[in-house]
Design an enzyme around this catalytic site. Sequence first.
Site, PDB file in Angstrom:
ATOM      1  CG  HIS A   1      88.762  42.072  20.591  1.00 39.88           C
ATOM      2  ND1 HIS A   1      89.819  42.901  20.311  1.00 39.88           N
ATOM      3  CD2 HIS A   1      87.656  42.846  20.607  1.00 39.88           C
ATOM      4  CE1 HIS A   1      89.375  44.132  20.150  1.00 39.88           C
ATOM      5  NE2 HIS A   1      88.052  44.134  20.332  1.00 39.88           N
TER       6      HIS A   1
ATOM      7  CG  ASP B   1      86.237  46.392  22.864  1.00 41.54           C
ATOM      8  OD1 ASP B   1      87.206  46.455  22.084  1.00 41.54           O
ATOM      9  OD2 ASP B   1      85.080  46.151  22.484  1.00 41.54           O
TER      10      ASP B   1
ATOM     11  CG  ASP C   1      86.805  46.092  17.497  1.00 36.69           C
ATOM     12  OD1 ASP C   1      86.090  46.104  16.486  1.00 36.69           O
ATOM     13  OD2 ASP C   1      86.376  46.316  18.636  1.00 36.69           O
TER      14      ASP C   1
ATOM     15  CG  HIS D   1      89.325  50.188  19.398  1.00 36.63           C
ATOM     16  ND1 HIS D   1      90.270  49.253  19.716  1.00 36.63           N
ATOM     17  CD2 HIS D   1      88.132  49.566  19.509  1.00 36.63           C
ATOM     18  CE1 HIS D   1      89.672  48.102  19.976  1.00 36.63           C
ATOM     19  NE2 HIS D   1      88.371  48.263  19.871  1.00 36.63           N
TER      20      HIS D   1
END
Length: 471
Positions: A98, A100, A209, A413
């Site tokens: 994951h 970002d 997330d 996000h």
Amino acid sequence: TPDSPPLYQLHQADIAIRHTETAALYHDAEVLDQLMRQLPENSPRRHHILRALERMLDTLDLHDIPGTATAARNQLTDTLTAPAHPSAHQISAVGHAHIDSAWLWPIRETIRKVARTIANVTTLLDHHDFHFAMSQAQQLAWIKTHHPKLYDRVRHHIDHGGFVPVGGMWVESDTNMPGGEALARQLIHGKRFFLDEFGIETREVWLPDSFGYSAALPQLIHQAGNTWFLTQKLSWNQTNRFPHHTFHWEGIDGTRIFTHFPPADTYNAEITGAELARAQNNFSEHGYANHSLLPFGHGDGGGGPTRDMLERAHRTHNLEGSPQVHLHTPTEFFTAAENDHTQPAVYSGELYLELHRGTYTSQARTKQGNRRSEHLLREAELWCTTATLNHHTPYPYDQLDTLWKQVLLNQFHDILPGSSIAWVHREAEHTYTDIADQLNTLINQAQQTLTGPGDTPITFNAAPHTHDDIP
């Protein structure tokens, strides 16, 4: 970047030869020790493991570990080969990283993080049999542009089933502030990229997330041709524990999507005994279902799965006292979970996150830039299409496609909600200014084409209805 001297300096690097049998002994002992610590103190299995570890240590000569590793491993054989209980919880372990797309670092660093991670993962896939799921089409598009040779390795492993694109969105977007059209474009651009580049029609929406999920999403997910939804974030709730891990999520219009929250409460798992025990003990659907998903691999900083994680997965595949771990694809998990849980509970409405709420009132210029960009994109598409249909002017498809993708990226996000560092938001504001300039130019050119020469004032109404007496 800081002006101060570097905090760390590399003074020495060593090359070592990996002794296979010693490494195997380490993983044997590690897995059993981690499992033992999760079992009740009065559990017979716990004491069986403890005695086996004692015999292993008695056999091992600390002055000749390589020479005695095999004999020490033999002391653990019976304990490691004891099969799991028939009712053991079933865990689908899916490799993941994951990352970002921006957060405590700018976008330029994300591109490097993704490249390093994919280099690690594709090398691991050359030698090990597992599946790595990667979301966010934007990140693969960066690799295609900046690292074409690495992209060829990705394509090779996609063709052989090890590397698995998931999610179907351009980025893992915020889902509360973008307009409905923008959320649809996230799915359109993401799914189109995976389909055009790899011939893959993704079936799941993968948003572990994001900071809560609009009740409009099930309808959009269904209309995009997707059937499954995965997130992790609601395990972060401050007050109310979400009641399900596998369920049907029902949207505003009644559309239902099969949804799963991994009960290990992490999307950066390492397949440790503690994580496997938490996945089993925390699972809300006991008695109704018995399958959960575990995304494993280093994220954010990057790297993805490691050889050590895979060693733990193999040893817990069928081990007494432990959940059974299977190295599955997301599709294999969701298919098994649907077959396992044929009448899941229904949760209707918004999936509200009781955390990060302040992010929706921060970084106002980023939010203004997003909303203005969405409005201008609609107007640009409207008037450019009208000019093309009425005057056969070339439609600026490529330019609009690029501008849409810039807006979609900034809906990530940690950008649009305002939770990134100031550097990220300064870049976003510059991007929105450039987007506005380009879109206003396109709008003016299209309107001038439609009106023709002259100096008579003409008012354009972009609304789908009469506004101020203008049809």
